[in-house]
Design a protein around this motif. Structure first.
Motif, PDB file in Angstrom:
ATOM      1  N   SER A 122       0.755  -1.142   0.040  1.00 29.46           N
ATOM      2  CA  SER A 122       0.000   0.125   0.068  1.00 29.46           C
ATOM      3  C   SER A 122       0.602   1.245   0.157  1.00 29.46           C
ATOM      4  O   SER A 122       2.136   1.458   0.226  1.00 29.46           O
ATOM      5  CB  SER A 122      -0.894  -0.185   1.313  1.00 29.46           C
ATOM      6  N   ALA A 123       0.308   2.307  -0.523  1.00 27.74           N
ATOM      7  CA  ALA A 123       1.081   3.566  -0.525  1.00 27.74           C
ATOM      8  C   ALA A 123       1.615   3.893   0.657  1.00 27.74           C
ATOM      9  O   ALA A 123       2.445   4.598   1.035  1.00 27.74           O
ATOM     10  CB  ALA A 123       0.042   4.714  -1.067  1.00 27.74           C
ATOM     11  N   ALA A 124       0.933   3.652   1.917  1.00 25.59           N
ATOM     12  CA  ALA A 124       1.126   4.139   3.317  1.00 25.59           C
ATOM     13  C   ALA A 124       2.189   3.476   3.763  1.00 25.59           C
ATOM     14  O   ALA A 124       2.957   3.892   4.849  1.00 25.59           O
ATOM     15  CB  ALA A 124      -0.065   3.785   4.426  1.00 25.59           C
ATOM     16  N   ALA A 125       2.729   2.328   3.133  1.00 30.19           N
ATOM     17  CA  ALA A 125       3.890   1.483   3.516  1.00 30.19           C
ATOM     18  C   ALA A 125       5.323   1.815   3.076  1.00 30.19           C
ATOM     19  O   ALA A 125       6.132   1.204   3.074  1.00 30.19           O
ATOM     20  CB  ALA A 125       3.524  -0.196   3.118  1.00 30.19           C
ATOM     21  N   SER A 126       5.331   3.068   2.317  1.00 26.70           N
ATOM     22  CA  SER A 126       6.486   3.528   1.603  1.00 26.70           C
ATOM     23  C   SER A 126       7.276   4.489   2.250  1.00 26.70           C
ATOM     24  O   SER A 126       7.958   5.174   1.999  1.00 26.70           O
ATOM     25  CB  SER A 126       6.233   3.878   0.095  1.00 26.70           C
ATOM     26  N   SER A 127       6.740   4.756   3.568  1.00 29.39           N
ATOM     27  CA  SER A 127       7.642   5.846   4.406  1.00 29.39           C
ATOM     28  C   SER A 127       8.786   5.530   4.736  1.00 29.39           C
ATOM     29  O   SER A 127       9.243   4.035   5.229  1.00 29.39           O
ATOM     30  CB  SER A 127       6.683   6.099   5.655  1.00 29.39           C
ATOM     31  N   PRO A 128      10.039   6.349   4.762  1.00 29.21           N
ATOM     32  CA  PRO A 128      11.439   6.112   5.442  1.00 29.21           C
ATOM     33  C   PRO A 128      11.429   5.529   6.874  1.00 29.21           C
ATOM     34  O   PRO A 128      10.551   5.709   7.526  1.00 29.21           O
ATOM     35  CB  PRO A 128      11.913   7.491   5.283  1.00 29.21           C
ATOM     36  N   VAL A 129      12.402   5.091   7.237  1.00 26.43           N
ATOM     37  CA  VAL A 129      12.511   4.588   8.611  1.00 26.43           C
ATOM     38  C   VAL A 129      12.964   5.648   9.180  1.00 26.43           C
ATOM     39  O   VAL A 129      13.505   6.740   9.165  1.00 26.43           O
ATOM     40  CB  VAL A 129      13.967   3.672   8.581  1.00 26.43           C
ATOM     41  N   SER A 130      12.243   5.579  10.920  1.00 20.86           N
ATOM     42  CA  SER A 130      12.203   7.113  11.618  1.00 20.86           C
ATOM     43  C   SER A 130      12.272   6.412  13.019  1.00 20.86           C
ATOM     44  O   SER A 130      12.732   4.822  13.031  1.00 20.86           O
ATOM     45  CB  SER A 130      10.832   7.692  11.575  1.00 20.86           C
ATOM     46  N   ASP A 131      12.559   7.008  13.974  1.00 21.00           N
ATOM     47  CA  ASP A 131      12.687   6.635  15.355  1.00 21.00           C
ATOM     48  C   ASP A 131      11.564   5.562  15.777  1.00 21.00           C
ATOM     49  O   ASP A 131      11.770   4.826  16.372  1.00 21.00           O
ATOM     50  CB  ASP A 131      12.906   7.638  16.133  1.00 21.00           C
ATOM     51  N   ARG A 132      10.336   5.805  15.342  1.00 17.78           N
ATOM     52  CA  ARG A 132       9.293   5.211  15.474  1.00 17.78           C
ATOM     53  C   ARG A 132       9.474   3.732  14.832  1.00 17.78           C
ATOM     54  O   ARG A 132       8.627   2.795  15.394  1.00 17.78           O
ATOM     55  CB  ARG A 132       7.872   6.129  14.997  1.00 17.78           C
ATOM     56  N   THR A 133       9.977   3.554  13.835  1.00 17.59           N
ATOM     57  CA  THR A 133       9.976   2.328  13.024  1.00 17.59           C
ATOM     58  C   THR A 133      11.448   1.553  12.836  1.00 17.59           C
ATOM     59  O   THR A 133      11.701   0.775  12.419  1.00 17.59           O
ATOM     60  CB  THR A 133       9.433   2.636  11.491  1.00 17.59           C
ATOM     61  N   SER A 134      12.445   2.226  13.746  1.00 22.11           N
ATOM     62  CA  SER A 134      13.749   1.660  13.730  1.00 22.11           C
ATOM     63  C   SER A 134      13.659   0.169  14.789  1.00 22.11           C
ATOM     64  O   SER A 134      12.783   0.439  15.746  1.00 22.11           O
ATOM     65  CB  SER A 134      14.915   2.783  14.186  1.00 22.11           C
ATOM     66  N   GLY A 135      14.831  -0.491  14.705  1.00 27.36           N
ATOM     67  CA  GLY A 135      14.455  -1.547  15.519  1.00 27.36           C
ATOM     68  C   GLY A 135      16.224  -2.384  15.299  1.00 27.36           C
ATOM     69  O   GLY A 135      16.815  -1.928  14.733  1.00 27.36           O
ATOM     70  N   THR A 136      15.894  -3.612  15.448  1.00 27.74           N
ATOM     71  CA  THR A 136      17.078  -4.578  15.037  1.00 27.74           C
ATOM     72  C   THR A 136      16.688  -5.347  13.795  1.00 27.74           C
ATOM     73  O   THR A 136      15.821  -6.101  13.909  1.00 27.74           O
ATOM     74  CB  THR A 136      17.254  -5.595  16.204  1.00 27.74           C
ATOM     75  N   PRO A 137      17.584  -5.153  12.699  1.00 29.97           N
ATOM     76  CA  PRO A 137      17.203  -5.665  11.609  1.00 29.97           C
ATOM     77  C   PRO A 137      17.735  -7.321  11.330  1.00 29.97           C
ATOM     78  O   PRO A 137      18.802  -7.173  11.785  1.00 29.97           O
ATOM     79  CB  PRO A 137      17.735  -4.870  10.432  1.00 29.97           C
ATOM     80  N   GLU A 142       4.804   0.356  22.457  1.00 30.86           N
ATOM     81  CA  GLU A 142       3.601   0.135  21.566  1.00 30.86           C
ATOM     82  C   GLU A 142       3.333  -1.551  21.298  1.00 30.86           C
ATOM     83  O   GLU A 142       2.285  -1.628  20.902  1.00 30.86           O
ATOM     84  CB  GLU A 142       4.004   0.707  20.064  1.00 30.86           C
ATOM     85  N   GLY A 143       4.180  -2.170  21.884  1.00 30.73           N
ATOM     86  CA  GLY A 143       3.867  -3.683  21.920  1.00 30.73           C
ATOM     87  C   GLY A 143       4.734  -4.427  20.939  1.00 30.73           C
ATOM     88  O   GLY A 143       5.892  -3.737  20.141  1.00 30.73           O
ATOM     89  N   PRO A 144       4.752  -5.582  20.637  1.00 28.18           N
ATOM     90  CA  PRO A 144       5.645  -6.407  19.436  1.00 28.18           C
ATOM     91  C   PRO A 144       5.430  -5.643  18.093  1.00 28.18           C
ATOM     92  O   PRO A 144       4.216  -5.696  17.653  1.00 28.18           O
ATOM     93  CB  PRO A 144       5.338  -7.819  19.731  1.00 28.18           C
ATOM     94  N   GLU A 145       6.399  -5.560  17.255  1.00 29.19           N
ATOM     95  CA  GLU A 145       6.365  -5.163  16.082  1.00 29.19           C
ATOM     96  C   GLU A 145       7.501  -5.733  15.223  1.00 29.19           C
ATOM     97  O   GLU A 145       8.436  -6.101  15.483  1.00 29.19           O
ATOM     98  CB  GLU A 145       6.307  -3.610  15.997  1.00 29.19           C
ATOM     99  N   ALA A 146       7.045  -6.023  13.886  1.00 23.75           N
ATOM    100  CA  ALA A 146       8.001  -6.532  12.958  1.00 23.75           C
ATOM    101  C   ALA A 146       8.004  -5.840  11.616  1.00 23.75           C
ATOM    102  O   ALA A 146       6.718  -5.996  11.187  1.00 23.75           O
ATOM    103  CB  ALA A 146       7.853  -7.926  12.829  1.00 23.75           C
ATOM    104  N   TYR A 147       8.894  -4.967  11.105  1.00 22.58           N
ATOM    105  CA  TYR A 147       8.650  -4.215   9.970  1.00 22.58           C
ATOM    106  C   TYR A 147       9.421  -5.129   8.586  1.00 22.58           C
ATOM    107  O   TYR A 147      10.450  -5.381   8.998  1.00 22.58           O
ATOM    108  CB  TYR A 147       9.054  -2.908  10.200  1.00 22.58           C
ATOM    109  N   ILE A 148       8.744  -5.623   7.863  1.00 22.51           N
ATOM    110  CA  ILE A 148       9.308  -6.595   6.817  1.00 22.51           C
ATOM    111  C   ILE A 148       9.583  -5.767   5.643  1.00 22.51           C
ATOM    112  O   ILE A 148       8.746  -4.841   4.985  1.00 22.51           O
ATOM    113  CB  ILE A 148       8.164  -7.583   6.101  1.00 22.51           C
ATOM    114  N   ARG A 149      10.840  -5.582   5.161  1.00 15.12           N
ATOM    115  CA  ARG A 149      11.296  -4.624   4.142  1.00 15.12           C
ATOM    116  C   ARG A 149      12.287  -5.393   3.244  1.00 15.12           C
ATOM    117  O   ARG A 149      13.141  -6.353   3.463  1.00 15.12           O
ATOM    118  CB  ARG A 149      12.198  -3.623   4.987  1.00 15.12           C
ATOM    119  N   ALA A 150      12.074  -4.945   1.666  1.00 18.55           N
ATOM    120  CA  ALA A 150      13.200  -5.278   0.781  1.00 18.55           C
ATOM    121  C   ALA A 150      14.151  -4.723   0.925  1.00 18.55           C
ATOM    122  O   ALA A 150      14.202  -3.343   1.018  1.00 18.55           O
ATOM    123  CB  ALA A 150      12.154  -5.337  -0.325  1.00 18.55           C
TER     124      ALA A 150
END
Length: 334
Positions: free
Chosen positions: A33-48, A64-72
């Motif tokens: 989705s278009a909303a999923a193309s935002s750059p990494v920020s402090d809110r979405t940073s983590g351990t890759p 915010e709880g457990p989260e996993a951002y899946i990126r290409a």
């Protein structure tokens, strides 16, 4: 039951095979989705971590709880490389599973409190990836209730993710608006002012105003984070200044120009009191003898010319009368 599910997933993981090397290009081309193309920020940073060729999972477990951002990413990606690639999927507490190409992804609770795993399954093989250990509910501060007026109250909290302000109708449990670091203020047309100043600093302040005009603003400090808990972000320097807490006074009107009193006339007659002060040092000499009575009348009031003339005339009459008596006596004797 949870343990059985976990054991089953791990058993499948041991029996599976790795993805084909050519699959990475397909993930990079997967629609999002278009909303999923935002750059990494402090809110979405983590351990890759690499979960497949050309695919990484950015693992987080904060307030915010457990989260996993899946990126290409690039097919030759390795730890330490940039992971700011196209966002393919997000797993969190509300969306605990997803499918990306040939990968089936799921968040699975661990056997220890605040432990979560991202389990990646492909071709029947499952591999778990441990998320960072979370700071649990015990890291939420006590609630501070602040009355704002106009039937509104704010519940203020502090947790590892920063300050939190929940707005309620006074006496009700329902939250009609929440303010936090990501959304620190109400919109301008909300009818009241409510905002978190310097939300990412070490001294956030809740500011509000429920009345218009020159009414003052109110301010309240947030509760402290419980001992032993840490924040999930780096503090920023405070830049926002609170509004005045005293009512704004209306602009003073122009002061009227003082009109000087008219200068006293040089010819104005002195008042009786002033006349007495002017004559207080003078000495009246009262003649003795037969004309004393006339003289006393003349000096009774030095400021009355009519009285003075009358005294002079009376003296002349008495003198003439005396001369007439003396002349008549001489005639009688002669």
């Amino acid at each position: 039951m949870r343990t059985a599910a976990r054991t089953s997933l791990l058993t499948v993981a041991l029996a599976g095979a790795l993805l084909a090397p050519a699959a990475g290009a397909a993930y990079a081309a997967a629609p999002v989705s278009a909303a999923a193309s935002s750059p990494v920020s402090d809110r979405t940073s983590g351990t890759p971590v690499s979960i497949d060729k050309g695919v990484v999972a950015v693992l987080r477990h904060k307030s915010e709880g457990p989260e996993a951002y899946i990126r290409a990413v690039s097919p030759d990606w390795k730890p330490g490389d940039d992971y700011n690639g196209k966002l393919l999927a997000v797993l969190d507490d509300k969306h605990r599973s997803a499918t990306v190409g040939a990968l089936k992804l799921a968040l699975v609770e661990g056997e220890t409190v605040h432990i979560e795993d991202l389990v990646v399954t492909k071709d029947g093989k499952s591999t778990p990836y441990r998320l960072p250990k979370a700071q649990g509910p015990e890291c939420m501060s006590e609630r501070l209730v602040q009355q704002l007026g106009a039937g509104v109250e704010a519940w203020l909290f502090m947790h590892p993710g920063g300050p939190l302000a929940e707005l309620h109708t006074a006496g009700e449990e329902t939250v009609w608006k929440s303010l936090n670091r990501g959304a620190p203020s109400l919109p301008a047309d909300a009818g009241i002012v409510a905002r978190i100043l310097n939300a990412s600093s070490d001294r956030p302040v809740f500011e509000w105003k429920t009345q218009g005009g020159g009414m003052p603003y109110g301010h309240a400090a947030f509760p402290k984070l419980p001992k032993g808990c840490t924040f999930d972000y780096t503090f920023q320097k405070p830049t926002e200044k609170p509004q005045p807490e005293t009512p704004v006074s209306p602009a003073p009107s122009a002061k009227p120009t003082a009109q000087p009193s008219a200068a006293p006339s040089a010819t104005a007659a002195p008042s009786p009191a002033a006349a007495k002060q002017q004559t207080a040092g003078q000495t009246s000499v009262v003649p003795k003898g037969g004309v004393a009575a006339g003289t006393e009348v003349a000096t009774e009031d030095n400021d009355n010319s009519t009285t003075a003339l009358a005294g002079t005339g009376l003296t002349a009459i008495l003198a003439a009368l005396g001369a007439f008596v003396l002349l008549r006596r001489r005639r009688t004797q002669g």
